[in-house]
Motif scaffolding. Sequence first.
Motif, PDB file in Angstrom:
ATOM      1  N   LEU A  32       0.833  -1.198   0.000  1.00 17.52           N
ATOM      2  CA  LEU A  32       0.000   0.000   0.000  1.00 17.52           C
ATOM      3  C   LEU A  32       0.871   1.253   0.000  1.00 17.52           C
ATOM      4  O   LEU A  32       0.598   2.218  -0.712  1.00 17.52           O
ATOM      5  N   LEU A  33       1.941   1.226   0.775  1.00 21.21           N
ATOM      6  CA  LEU A  33       2.861   2.355   0.834  1.00 21.21           C
ATOM      7  C   LEU A  33       3.531   2.581  -0.516  1.00 21.21           C
ATOM      8  O   LEU A  33       3.627   3.718  -0.981  1.00 21.21           O
ATOM      9  N   ALA A  34       3.968   1.524  -1.168  1.00 20.26           N
ATOM     10  CA  ALA A  34       4.597   1.656  -2.484  1.00 20.26           C
ATOM     11  C   ALA A  34       3.632   2.281  -3.487  1.00 20.26           C
ATOM     12  O   ALA A  34       4.017   3.158  -4.274  1.00 20.26           O
ATOM     13  N   ARG A  35       2.374   1.852  -3.451  1.00 20.36           N
ATOM     14  CA  ARG A  35       1.372   2.426  -4.371  1.00 20.36           C
ATOM     15  C   ARG A  35       1.123   3.902  -4.060  1.00 20.36           C
ATOM     16  O   ARG A  35       0.978   4.709  -4.970  1.00 20.36           O
ATOM     17  N   SER A  36       1.085   4.241  -2.770  1.00 19.67           N
ATOM     18  CA  SER A  36       0.812   5.635  -2.421  1.00 19.67           C
ATOM     19  C   SER A  36       1.983   6.540  -2.809  1.00 19.67           C
ATOM     20  O   SER A  36       1.784   7.666  -3.257  1.00 19.67           O
ATOM     21  N   VAL A  37       3.204   6.036  -2.664  1.00 17.21           N
ATOM     22  CA  VAL A  37       4.391   6.807  -3.071  1.00 17.21           C
ATOM     23  C   VAL A  37       4.367   7.035  -4.583  1.00 17.21           C
ATOM     24  O   VAL A  37       4.611   8.144  -5.066  1.00 17.21           O
ATOM     25  N   GLU A  38       4.027   5.999  -5.319  1.00 16.87           N
ATOM     26  CA  GLU A  38       3.925   6.117  -6.779  1.00 16.87           C
ATOM     27  C   GLU A  38       2.825   7.111  -7.159  1.00 16.87           C
ATOM     28  O   GLU A  38       3.002   7.918  -8.066  1.00 16.87           O
ATOM     29  N   GLU A  39       1.717   7.074  -6.442  1.00 15.39           N
ATOM     30  CA  GLU A  39       0.601   7.988  -6.717  1.00 15.39           C
ATOM     31  C   GLU A  39       1.000   9.437  -6.438  1.00 15.39           C
ATOM     32  O   GLU A  39       0.652  10.338  -7.197  1.00 15.39           O
ATOM     33  N   MET A  40       1.739   9.676  -5.355  1.00 13.32           N
ATOM     34  CA  MET A  40       2.187  11.042  -5.056  1.00 13.32           C
ATOM     35  C   MET A  40       3.053  11.574  -6.193  1.00 13.32           C
ATOM     36  O   MET A  40       2.881  12.716  -6.631  1.00 13.32           O
ATOM     37  N   TYR A  41       3.975  10.746  -6.662  1.00 15.40           N
ATOM     38  CA  TYR A  41       4.844  11.172  -7.759  1.00 15.40           C
ATOM     39  C   TYR A  41       4.035  11.443  -9.022  1.00 15.40           C
ATOM     40  O   TYR A  41       4.230  12.465  -9.689  1.00 15.40           O
ATOM     41  N   THR A  42       3.109  10.559  -9.331  1.00 17.65           N
ATOM     42  CA  THR A  42       2.284  10.711 -10.529  1.00 17.65           C
ATOM     43  C   THR A  42       1.466  11.998 -10.470  1.00 17.65           C
ATOM     44  O   THR A  42       1.398  12.742 -11.457  1.00 17.65           O
ATOM     45  N   VAL A  43       0.849  12.269  -9.329  1.00 16.34           N
ATOM     46  CA  VAL A  43       0.042  13.483  -9.182  1.00 16.34           C
ATOM     47  C   VAL A  43       0.921  14.729  -9.332  1.00 16.34           C
ATOM     48  O   VAL A  43       0.553  15.676 -10.038  1.00 16.34           O
ATOM     49  N   ALA A  44       2.082  14.727  -8.698  1.00 15.14           N
ATOM     50  CA  ALA A  44       2.976  15.887  -8.784  1.00 15.14           C
ATOM     51  C   ALA A  44       3.411  16.138 -10.225  1.00 15.14           C
ATOM     52  O   ALA A  44       3.285  17.257 -10.737  1.00 15.14           O
ATOM     53  N   GLU A  45       3.905  15.114 -10.881  1.00 15.48           N
ATOM     54  CA  GLU A  45       4.397  15.270 -12.250  1.00 15.48           C
ATOM     55  C   GLU A  45       3.283  15.634 -13.234  1.00 15.48           C
ATOM     56  O   GLU A  45       3.428  16.557 -14.034  1.00 15.48           O
ATOM     57  N   ALA A  46       2.181  14.901 -13.163  1.00 23.52           N
ATOM     58  CA  ALA A  46       1.079  15.153 -14.098  1.00 23.52           C
ATOM     59  C   ALA A  46       0.470  16.529 -13.864  1.00 23.52           C
ATOM     60  O   ALA A  46       0.123  17.235 -14.820  1.00 23.52           O
ATOM     61  N   GLY A  47       0.335  16.915 -12.610  1.00 17.54           N
ATOM     62  CA  GLY A  47      -0.226  18.226 -12.299  1.00 17.54           C
ATOM     63  C   GLY A  47       0.650  19.361 -12.792  1.00 17.54           C
ATOM     64  O   GLY A  47       0.161  20.329 -13.388  1.00 17.54           O
ATOM     65  N   LEU A  48       1.957  19.252 -12.555  1.00 19.29           N
ATOM     66  CA  LEU A  48       2.873  20.294 -13.030  1.00 19.29           C
ATOM     67  C   LEU A  48       2.836  20.395 -14.553  1.00 19.29           C
ATOM     68  O   LEU A  48       2.853  21.497 -15.112  1.00 19.29           O
ATOM     69  N   LYS A  49       2.757  19.258 -15.222  1.00 17.31           N
ATOM     70  CA  LYS A  49       2.715  19.254 -16.679  1.00 17.31           C
ATOM     71  C   LYS A  49       1.391  19.824 -17.189  1.00 17.31           C
ATOM     72  O   LYS A  49       1.378  20.670 -18.088  1.00 17.31           O
ATOM     73  N   ALA A  50       0.271  19.382 -16.616  1.00 21.19           N
ATOM     74  CA  ALA A  50      -1.044  19.832 -17.092  1.00 21.19           C
ATOM     75  C   ALA A  50      -1.266  21.315 -16.846  1.00 21.19           C
ATOM     76  O   ALA A  50      -1.886  21.996 -17.663  1.00 21.19           O
ATOM     77  N   LEU A  51      -0.755  21.799 -15.730  1.00 25.67           N
ATOM     78  CA  LEU A  51      -0.996  23.197 -15.384  1.00 25.67           C
ATOM     79  C   LEU A  51      -0.040  24.152 -16.088  1.00 25.67           C
ATOM     80  O   LEU A  51      -0.353  25.332 -16.224  1.00 25.67           O
ATOM     81  N   ALA A  52       1.110  23.669 -16.503  1.00 22.69           N
ATOM     82  CA  ALA A  52       2.094  24.462 -17.263  1.00 22.69           C
ATOM     83  C   ALA A  52       2.245  25.871 -16.692  1.00 22.69           C
ATOM     84  O   ALA A  52       2.835  26.044 -15.635  1.00 22.69           O
ATOM     85  N   ALA A  53       1.740  26.874 -17.387  1.00 29.22           N
ATOM     86  CA  ALA A  53       1.920  28.273 -16.966  1.00 29.22           C
ATOM     87  C   ALA A  53       1.161  28.599 -15.686  1.00 29.22           C
ATOM     88  O   ALA A  53       1.475  29.570 -15.016  1.00 29.22           O
ATOM     89  N   GLN A  54       0.176  27.794 -15.321  1.00 23.54           N
ATOM     90  CA  GLN A  54      -0.612  28.034 -14.111  1.00 23.54           C
ATOM     91  C   GLN A  54      -0.113  27.207 -12.931  1.00 23.54           C
ATOM     92  O   GLN A  54      -0.812  27.053 -11.945  1.00 23.54           O
ATOM     93  N   ARG A  55       1.077  26.670 -13.021  1.00 22.99           N
ATOM     94  CA  ARG A  55       1.561  25.702 -12.038  1.00 22.99           C
ATOM     95  C   ARG A  55       2.009  26.297 -10.710  1.00 22.99           C
ATOM     96  O   ARG A  55       2.222  25.571  -9.750  1.00 22.99           O
ATOM     97  N   TRP A  56       2.165  27.602 -10.620  1.00 23.26           N
ATOM     98  CA  TRP A  56       2.810  28.188  -9.454  1.00 23.26           C
ATOM     99  C   TRP A  56       2.056  27.952  -8.149  1.00 23.26           C
ATOM    100  O   TRP A  56       2.680  27.680  -7.121  1.00 23.26           O
TER     101      TRP A  56
END
Length: 186
Positions: A32-56
């Motif tokens: 469960l911990l491994a999945r949650s760590v992977e999910e945190m990384y995925t959310v951070a990376e995908a969010g920064l990419k999707a938000l681009a100029a609005q990422r701040w």
Amino acid sequence: AKDPTEPVLWQCWMVLASRANGLALRAKDPALLARSVEEMYTVAEAGLKALAAQRWDFMPGATELLILSDHIEEAKNCIAQMQQKDIAPQVTPYLEGLVADREGRLRDAIADWRKASALGYRHPAVRRMLASALARLGDTQSAIGELRILLTDDTDNLDGHVALAQLLVQTSEWKEAQDQALEAQR
């Protein structure tokens, strides 16, 4: 479906990923911990990419997820970008403290968290992390002091009551440890 460039969507995902990690840590389930760590990384990376100029607005939370998922170099890059743009100047020392803690530099982490607090960052995690680092360095009395400040500001903080009770047991302050444990149960 929600627009993937909507900042509120990513803020919600960030909160969910962080809470899932907290639950996984409490459950002490490696899968469960491994999945949650992977999910945190995925959310951070995908969010920064999707938000681009609005990422701040999303970047401080995404940076914390990167740190918690052990993507330290990416987190350092985000911190540097925030410092360049003077984004969240009260939060960046907190994030630098998380990095220092992950790298085993407890004294630097303590200095960073004290700086974040002095700059007005009042998130309960600052005091909890500061207390934890002080306790790990053997300064139990200062750690107790930080937790007392936390609980003065946030009397319902469960993690703060539990941490304080644990430290009070270590110092043989039985009655107060019991009081904190009872407070945590409420």
